[in-house]
Design a protein around this motif. Sequence first.
Motif, short mmCIF file in Angstrom:
data_model
loop_
_atom_site.label_atom_id
_atom_site.label_comp_id
_atom_site.label_asym_id
_atom_site.label_seq_id
_atom_site.Cartn_x
_atom_site.Cartn_y
_atom_site.Cartn_z
N LEU A 50 44.59 58.47 41.84
CA LEU A 50 45.05 59.05 40.59
C LEU A 50 46.57 59.00 40.55
N MET A 51 47.13 58.14 39.69
CA MET A 51 48.59 58.01 39.56
C MET A 51 49.06 58.71 38.31
N GLY A 52 50.25 59.30 38.40
CA GLY A 52 50.75 60.12 37.31
C GLY A 52 51.50 59.39 36.22
N GLY A 53 51.60 58.07 36.29
CA GLY A 53 52.32 57.33 35.26
C GLY A 53 53.76 57.09 35.66
N GLY A 54 54.52 56.49 34.75
CA GLY A 54 55.88 56.12 35.10
C GLY A 54 55.86 54.94 36.05
N THR A 55 56.81 54.91 36.98
CA THR A 55 56.86 53.83 37.97
C THR A 55 55.66 53.91 38.89
N ASP A 56 54.99 52.76 39.12
CA ASP A 56 53.81 52.75 39.96
C ASP A 56 54.18 53.05 41.41
N ASN A 57 53.24 53.67 42.12
CA ASN A 57 53.47 54.08 43.50
C ASN A 57 53.00 52.99 44.46
N ASP A 58 53.94 52.37 45.15
CA ASP A 58 53.63 51.26 46.06
C ASP A 58 52.66 51.69 47.15
N ASP A 59 52.89 52.87 47.73
CA ASP A 59 52.07 53.30 48.87
C ASP A 59 50.61 53.51 48.45
N ALA A 60 50.40 53.97 47.22
CA ALA A 60 49.04 54.16 46.74
C ALA A 60 48.34 52.82 46.55
N ILE A 61 49.05 51.83 46.01
CA ILE A 61 48.45 50.49 45.84
C ILE A 61 48.12 49.89 47.20
N LYS A 62 49.01 50.07 48.18
CA LYS A 62 48.74 49.56 49.53
C LYS A 62 47.50 50.25 50.11
N TRP A 63 47.35 51.54 49.82
CA TRP A 63 46.17 52.29 50.27
C TRP A 63 44.90 51.68 49.69
N MET A 64 44.94 51.31 48.41
CA MET A 64 43.79 50.67 47.77
C MET A 64 43.53 49.28 48.36
N ILE A 65 44.58 48.52 48.61
CA ILE A 65 44.41 47.18 49.19
C ILE A 65 43.75 47.27 50.55
N GLN A 66 44.18 48.24 51.35
CA GLN A 66 43.60 48.41 52.69
C GLN A 66 42.11 48.71 52.59
N LYS A 67 41.73 49.57 51.63
CA LYS A 67 40.33 49.93 51.47
C LYS A 67 39.50 48.79 50.85
N SER A 68 40.19 47.84 50.20
CA SER A 68 39.47 46.71 49.59
C SER A 68 39.08 45.65 50.61
N GLY A 69 39.63 45.75 51.81
CA GLY A 69 39.35 44.73 52.83
C GLY A 69 39.96 43.39 52.51
N GLY A 70 40.95 43.37 51.60
CA GLY A 70 41.60 42.11 51.25
C GLY A 70 40.82 41.27 50.27
N GLY A 71 39.91 41.88 49.52
CA GLY A 71 39.08 41.14 48.59
C GLY A 71 39.75 40.90 47.25
N ASP A 72 38.94 40.86 46.20
CA ASP A 72 39.46 40.59 44.86
C ASP A 72 39.81 41.90 44.17
N PHE A 73 41.02 41.97 43.66
CA PHE A 73 41.58 43.17 43.04
C PHE A 73 41.60 42.93 41.53
N VAL A 74 40.85 43.75 40.77
CA VAL A 74 40.76 43.57 39.32
C VAL A 74 41.49 44.72 38.62
N VAL A 75 42.26 44.37 37.61
CA VAL A 75 42.95 45.34 36.75
C VAL A 75 42.37 45.22 35.35
N ILE A 76 42.00 46.33 34.74
CA ILE A 76 41.52 46.30 33.35
C ILE A 76 42.41 47.16 32.48
N ARG A 77 42.53 46.76 31.22
CA ARG A 77 43.39 47.47 30.27
C ARG A 77 42.96 47.09 28.85
#
Length: 681
Positions: A50-77
């Motif tokens: 859960l990110m609060g907006g504004g500038t994205d948090n690098d450490d949180a994205i890295k946390w997600m990448i680690q949990k993804s196992g290096g797979g495919d990362f999808v962004v929807i908007r």
Amino acid sequence: MKNIYNIKKNYLNIVLFLFTINFAYSQTYTSWITGSTSDVNTTTTGGTCLMGGGTDNDDAIKWMIQKSGGGDFVVIRSAGTGAYNDYIYGLGTVNSVETILIDTRAKASIAEIATKIRNAEALFIAGGDQATYVSYWKDTPVEDAINYLINTKKVPVGGTSAGCAIQGKYYYSAANASVTSAQALANPYNSDMTIGANDFLNNPILANVITDTHYNNPDRRGRQTAFIARMWKDLGAGLNAKGIGVYEKTAVCIDQNGIAKVFAPATSNYAYFYQFDTSSLPETVTSGSALTWNNSGKGVKIIKIEGDSTGSTTLNLNDWTTVSGSKASYGVIKVVNGTLTETLGTAPSGCPTPANLTVGNITTNYAILNWTGTATNYTVKYKANSSSTWTTLSATTATSVNLTSLNANTVYNVEVYGNCTSGSSLAATINFTTTSGGGGTVTYCSSAGSDASREWIKKVAIGSISNLSNSNGGYADFSSQVAGITKGTATTLTLTPGFSATRKLYWKVFIDLNNNGAFTDSGEEVYSIFSSSTLTPQITIPASAVNGNIRMRIIVSYNSITSSCGTYTYGETEDYTLNVSGGTAKFKEIKNIEVTNSPIVIYPNPTVDILKIDFAVAEKEDIQVSIYDLNASLLKTINVKGNPGENSLDVNVSDLKAGQYLLSIRKGDQVVKRSKFIISN
């Protein structure tokens, strides 16, 4: 040869036509991809970001990448570009990053989009307009695909701003417009308070949670508190209603075990975690009325965690209690008539919070605080609402203190802490407004006998009041009983004692003639006598008294009474209301218009955007409400038709700047009410 040529030409045209159809079909949505176009399958671990907006948090994205196992990362908007691709791709090892634009309900039903989401090893919902996310994606294959990732495939799913706002099973859709904290506090049923419940995303760890973002810009604590009050009142969450609010640049990352850590790139970036104190329910959650959620300062509980680059402080969302790390503060958020106060302390120490905090004897520059508790001693802090500087009194073992040298017509915030050997308690809090010298709603100091078994007030009669009350344990509030009394006319007051043995009784009667919340002004002790008999003194209200409802306090005690306030040993106190009429109350004039007073209630004061006026009329009358600045310049006028009986009027003052104003209410040709009020930021 010509026929063969034509056959080949037609065949090529058919192939080209079919290719064109297929190409058009595959391009009915827009996407951008960085990295490999081949799908991979990696071992993933579930989680929520859960990110609060504004500038994205690098450490949180890295946390997600680690949990993804290096797979495919999808962004929807639902709007925007593929700008996330290179940013995410550069923060860690992933097979690909693909951004998909889903900007209609029709596109949310395209099978290929749902498949790409289902094949993702991490999903991120970009910021934007959550109203479009709800209207475009809810009840479509996109919704199903997201819930599949959360509950079946168990991959990290995150979002920022609008992408965070929709992740709780309760969510703020902003379907009409973005409601402000001021609007939500003034009316929790504001038309922009559009809250969805259990009909979109299904994340079990956020089952009774509503999220909010951009928490520091603007301040959204007020609307989050109103969201939770509504979840409790009529949206099905009850006492399980909870909330998470996230500062910009901050992220709350919740792992598969329900442990939430708070990331932030710098100090003073926080996440708020709200939950009920089961002994503190919202007092007023009503359409058209300001929110009140206070209960002697208990309000709604918060844990406020400061983030850092490692997410060193965590909260266990399985119990919303267990904290690991050093950057958590504990406290409460209270709301009184739409005014929010936040109080923070240290971890709960077992020291009980002071209870039953009240403010009485309020004048233009003075007030008395009273409370109960079992702490070793107490610390009292107070400040003007508009100030950031607190005045702290020396610790006291008493449960009552006097506040002096206050400013007239000013809102004050008060905090009282208990101090024990185990540490300090959370604060009991209260707000009050000093008087400006005129009439209005006021509060009174407490007065009570500790032992009413030997002598008590048996009966009080005056005008329409005839109250056989007998013993009430030292104090009884009968201020709901009202007797009409005319200025300058002697009225009989009958006082009947009750006693278990003949004792020397002392009576005192006080009337708050100027309605300022105190009985200590000249002439307000209207009767005193030693007597064990039934008494029938004559009470005359002077012409200088205000018109309308004022308080009468009657005390009987053994031997003597020293004050209209406080606790004495033997006896009893009772409070009543006198409705005074006749003569003309003395108020400052506006533009030479004579002003009289009538039972009209104006609240909340201070206000933010809506000033409510309650009044009663005997028949249909034209009512005119005028607002002036302190130089008596007319700013706005509202004309309404009053109907027989009780009436209520909402005056929108959101277009006026913060400050003090004068209010004039006219019935026909006569001004019947004049009062000051404050607009706060």
